[in-house]
Design a protein around this motif. Sequence first.
Motif, short mmCIF file in Angstrom:
data_model
loop_
_atom_site.label_atom_id
_atom_site.label_comp_id
_atom_site.label_asym_id
_atom_site.label_seq_id
_atom_site.Cartn_x
_atom_site.Cartn_y
_atom_site.Cartn_z
N LEU A 200 -1.39 -9.83 4.61
CA LEU A 200 -0.80 -8.51 4.39
C LEU A 200 0.71 -8.63 4.56
CD1 LEU A 200 -3.26 -6.43 6.64
CD2 LEU A 200 -3.49 -6.94 4.19
N TYR A 201 1.47 -7.88 3.77
CA TYR A 201 2.93 -7.94 3.83
C TYR A 201 3.49 -6.57 4.18
CZ TYR A 201 2.71 -12.63 1.95
OH TYR A 201 2.46 -13.98 1.80
N ALA A 202 4.33 -6.51 5.19
CA ALA A 202 4.88 -5.23 5.66
C ALA A 202 6.25 -4.96 5.03
CB ALA A 202 5.01 -5.25 7.18
N GLU A 203 6.47 -3.68 4.75
CA GLU A 203 7.73 -3.29 4.11
C GLU A 203 8.82 -2.96 5.12
OE1 GLU A 203 7.17 -0.07 1.33
OE2 GLU A 203 9.31 0.39 1.27
N VAL B 217 -12.67 -3.03 3.23
CA VAL B 217 -12.39 -2.84 4.66
C VAL B 217 -10.88 -2.58 4.88
CG1 VAL B 217 -12.58 -3.90 6.95
CG2 VAL B 217 -14.35 -4.30 5.23
N ILE B 218 -10.05 -3.26 4.09
CA ILE B 218 -8.60 -3.02 4.20
C ILE B 218 -8.30 -1.57 3.84
CG2 ILE B 218 -6.34 -3.65 3.25
CD1 ILE B 218 -7.50 -6.52 2.82
N VAL B 219 -8.98 -1.09 2.80
CA VAL B 219 -8.78 0.30 2.37
C VAL B 219 -9.25 1.27 3.46
CG1 VAL B 219 -9.45 2.05 0.67
CG2 VAL B 219 -8.94 -0.29 -0.07
N SER B 220 -10.43 1.03 3.99
CA SER B 220 -10.93 1.98 4.99
C SER B 220 -10.12 1.90 6.29
CB SER B 220 -12.43 1.78 5.25
OG SER B 220 -12.64 0.51 5.83
N ALA B 221 -9.63 0.71 6.62
CA ALA B 221 -8.81 0.59 7.83
C ALA B 221 -7.53 1.40 7.69
CB ALA B 221 -8.48 -0.88 8.11
N ALA B 222 -6.94 1.37 6.48
CA ALA B 222 -5.71 2.14 6.26
C ALA B 222 -6.01 3.64 6.28
CB ALA B 222 -5.09 1.74 4.93
N GLN B 223 -7.13 4.01 5.68
CA GLN B 223 -7.50 5.42 5.61
C GLN B 223 -7.80 5.99 7.01
OE1 GLN B 223 -7.12 7.06 2.71
NE2 GLN B 223 -7.36 8.84 4.07
N GLU B 224 -8.62 5.26 7.75
CA GLU B 224 -8.96 5.72 9.10
C GLU B 224 -7.72 5.81 9.98
OE1 GLU B 224 -12.20 3.80 11.39
OE2 GLU B 224 -13.06 3.33 9.42
N TYR B 225 -6.84 4.88 9.79
CA TYR B 225 -5.60 4.86 10.57
C TYR B 225 -4.79 6.11 10.27
CZ TYR B 225 -1.63 2.74 13.04
OH TYR B 225 -0.63 2.46 13.94
N GLY C 72 0.11 2.75 2.24
CA GLY C 72 -0.63 2.13 1.16
C GLY C 72 -1.79 1.36 1.76
N ALA C 73 -2.76 1.03 0.90
CA ALA C 73 -3.90 0.26 1.39
C ALA C 73 -3.76 -1.16 0.86
CB ALA C 73 -5.20 0.91 0.95
N LEU C 74 -4.38 -1.45 -0.29
CA LEU C 74 -4.18 -2.78 -0.88
C LEU C 74 -2.84 -2.84 -1.58
CD1 LEU C 74 -7.78 -2.98 -2.27
CD2 LEU C 74 -6.85 -4.56 -0.56
#
Lengths: 399, 275
Positions: free
Chosen positions: A133-136, A233-241, A250-252
Amino acid sequence: MKKVLEGSMAISESVRIAEPRVISAYPITPQTHIVEHLSQMVADGNLKAEFVMVESEHTAASVCLGASACGVRSYTSTASQGLLYMSEVIYNIAGMRLPVVITIANRAVSAPINIWNDMQDSMALRDAGAIQLYAENNQEAYDMHIQAYKIAENKDVMLPVMVCVDGFVLTHTFEVVETIDEVERVREYLPPLNMEYKLDVDNPYSFGTLGEPSVYMESRFNLANAVNNSKKVIVSAAQEYKDMFGKFHGALIDTYKTDDAETIIVAMGSILGTIKDVVDELRESGKKIGVLKVRSFRPFPEEEIVAALEDAGNVIVIEKAISLGKGGILSQEIRDVLYKHRINSINVNGYVLGLGGRDITPKNIIDLIEKAKTDENMDGEFFGLNSFIEQGNISNIGD
Amino acid sequence: MIKTKFDYNKYLRQNTLPHIWCPGCGDGIILKSLIRAIDKLQIKKDDIVIASGIGCASRLPGYVDFNTIHTTHGRALTFAIGIKMFKPRLKVITISGDGDALAIGGNHFIHAARRNIDITLIVFNNYTYGMTGGQYSPTQPIGSYATTTPYGNIEPPFDVCDLAKAAGATWVARSTSYHALQLDKLIEAAITHQGFSVLDVITNCHISYGRRNKMKSPVEMITYQKEKGIPVRSAENLKPEELTGRFKTGLIYQKNDAPEFCAEYQKKLELLKTK
Ligand SMILES: Cc1ncc(C[n+]2csc(CCOP(=O)(O)OP(=O)(O)O)c2C)c(N)n1
Ligand code: SF4
């Protein structure tokens, strides 16, 4: 709480609240601050973890592998040569399906030695089976680490996650970062690690045993599936967060002003901030331009990228890494997924910028957009070289 | 420019200067000593190879006008071995920090010593990782402080000389950046020795180490070296407890008749050719 934090401090705060029980690292610029803060937290009793001092990155990653195999949440971070030296172990962590979180403070690789930012280090490890994952910005770096554990430890995933943050640009700059202060809320989002398979004397398993030709392919097949399946899982982790803490980056992927865009710039990491500023300016003068941020590079968000780009006429990929002997890495993969979806109307131009800490200014990006108008299918062309190289006179470099 | 008796310039690459070392760093003293020793030995510049790893000390090869190679952290000796094996007639000198030589590169240290290959290793021993800002190193004394030992180090340090000798090095000595004249002679002897020679040079890093250990100026650190260093011969008359916190200086071990790796390798080749 909102605080002004150096990137390294934001990351260590985020790691602290995720409560790893084993941390091991070896110093390397620009990562060192992160683990120094963590070692201070451990020494001061603000984080109940074993901080294992070691004599190399190879050992640091191995310590995390061992701890993780015992079912313990573990953490390491590194950069550049340190990551290359760790690579043997990272392949093993992935192969053993262990959820170690690793921060990469992105830095150039040797030779010549260079301590400044680009992404050649993490991109070299793109095939290891770790999620990348890359952070902005630093807020995202903070939030991403907590999400990273959530993703890594999902029982359908069970993989290492590399959280990549631009060295110096993020790690050494101060920004306002909103931190989560109640451990309980984080625990609710990220429950204690409970591994199905671990080293346990009461229920012994064996990790990393010889995989003969009759089983090796299946084990890699499972690994490949796990990486691919981590998308949801990446999508749901971002959404739940977002639902729990109100932050979403963003998710993916993430898109910015792409809806009617004729030109879309694709990039990863901190350079997105500069690109968005340029895009805002160009939008004011009526140009239909937008930005696609790739947040998860592994797994590669094929469907999402295609959906975001399919209506654009021109795509410009800006990247700080290169596959020598081929070209831009991100641009290659984008062209590949467009081809796979039978979209051949888009002119994809990939450029390599900012290697070894060379600044990428708004003006560079404007010039690049201008250049791309007449370019076709550039495959990782170097942009922003000093003139003495363009004249072919490399003897000026000194020794 | 003030004219000094000794002209270092012919050995320095002017275009890479000024160096990056902090004002007051001990590394510059060792650099000059190395140049004086090489000058004394009258070895042709082109016959000298200097290999280093990564770190403050390891920047040295960039500044000197020999064949030089600045490699990766911890691996200096392995590159040096490759060079020496290919061109045994060259004088190969390796520069490493204590972290480079004994932490991340510790494995290579013992194996180079075990083989007794004709390379000189100079360890710039400042008890810390200077370049990355002062993390603990495997030579850091017990009880002293580093960014990673905020409450004092509990791990016993390596004695570079004991380790070198035990692993098979055939020439072992120690000096400091204070004992510059002794250092000249020891570097000369190390280079001349046929076999693996290890010179442990206690050097001052007031920036990353001294500041955390009540020696915030180079003067305090140099004084430490002067006071804690004890010549090998004087140490013989002292009881072990009188030696705590001190270190021996001078030639500690030398063995002249041990088989040297490149020579043995050559012999084996010759032998196989006759078969
Ligand atoms: C594989 C790898 N890991 C970590 C680093 C970062 N690093 C650069 S120098 C250094 C330590 C230097 O300490 P030492 O060898 O004692 O030399 P000094 O700087 O004190 O002279 C480290 C950890 C690196 N360059 N490569
Ligand atoms: S940090 Fe220490 S070892 Fe490095 S140049 Fe400065 S004083 Fe010398």
